[in-house]
Design a protein around this motif. Structure first.
Motif, short mmCIF file in Angstrom:
data_model
loop_
_atom_site.label_atom_id
_atom_site.label_comp_id
_atom_site.label_asym_id
_atom_site.label_seq_id
_atom_site.Cartn_x
_atom_site.Cartn_y
_atom_site.Cartn_z
N UNK A 42 0.48 25.06 -25.61
CA UNK A 42 0.84 26.25 -26.38
C UNK A 42 0.46 27.51 -25.61
N UNK A 43 -0.68 27.49 -24.90
CA UNK A 43 -1.09 28.68 -24.14
C UNK A 43 -0.14 28.95 -22.98
N UNK A 44 0.48 27.90 -22.41
CA UNK A 44 1.45 28.10 -21.31
C UNK A 44 2.78 28.63 -21.80
N UNK A 45 3.00 28.57 -23.09
CA UNK A 45 4.27 29.01 -23.66
C UNK A 45 4.41 30.53 -23.65
N UNK A 46 3.31 31.25 -23.62
CA UNK A 46 3.34 32.71 -23.67
C UNK A 46 4.06 33.28 -22.45
N UNK A 51 9.95 45.90 -19.59
CA UNK A 51 11.25 46.52 -19.86
C UNK A 51 11.22 47.95 -19.33
N UNK A 52 12.31 48.36 -18.71
CA UNK A 52 12.42 49.73 -18.22
C UNK A 52 13.73 50.33 -18.70
N UNK A 53 13.65 51.52 -19.26
CA UNK A 53 14.86 52.27 -19.59
C UNK A 53 15.33 52.98 -18.32
N UNK A 54 16.62 53.05 -18.16
CA UNK A 54 17.18 53.74 -17.02
C UNK A 54 17.85 55.02 -17.50
N UNK A 55 17.48 56.14 -16.90
CA UNK A 55 18.05 57.45 -17.24
C UNK A 55 18.51 58.10 -15.94
N UNK A 63 7.59 49.19 -19.89
CA UNK A 63 6.76 48.77 -21.01
C UNK A 63 6.50 47.28 -20.84
N UNK A 64 5.22 46.88 -20.81
CA UNK A 64 4.86 45.48 -20.64
C UNK A 64 4.82 44.83 -22.01
N UNK A 65 5.46 43.67 -22.14
CA UNK A 65 5.50 42.92 -23.41
C UNK A 65 5.04 41.51 -23.19
N UNK A 66 4.52 40.90 -24.22
CA UNK A 66 4.13 39.49 -24.21
C UNK A 66 4.69 38.86 -25.46
N UNK A 70 4.30 32.84 -31.58
CA UNK A 70 4.01 33.65 -32.76
C UNK A 70 4.69 35.01 -32.74
N UNK A 71 5.75 35.20 -31.95
CA UNK A 71 6.44 36.50 -31.86
C UNK A 71 7.29 36.68 -33.04
#
Length: 71
Positions: A42-46, A51-55, A63-66, A70-71
């Protein structure tokens, strides 16, 4: 390999994508494991990603996401 005109795979007939089907199967297998292997799997599943917006053709600060089960 499926032949043209043959029956569709059951996951497609059920209205899901292969990725969805694969994720469901992986979760079932992880939940069937005994400890401590279950917690390790389960810990390896994370998953970590950014994400970067382009302008105007240039990326803004990412923006770093995990995400995981449980998301």
């Amino acid at each position: 390999m499926a032949s043209a005109g043959g029956a569709a795979p059951f996951w497609r007939a059920a209205g899901m994508t292969y990725i969805t089907y694969s994720n469901i199967c992986a979760n079932l297998v992880r939940n069937c494991l005994k400890e401590p292997f279950k917690a390790e799997a389960i810990s390896r599943e994370k998953v970590h990603f950014s994400l970067s917006k382009w302008v105007d053709g240039k990326p803004e600060k990412p923006t770093v996401r995990s995400e995981g089960a449980d998301h």
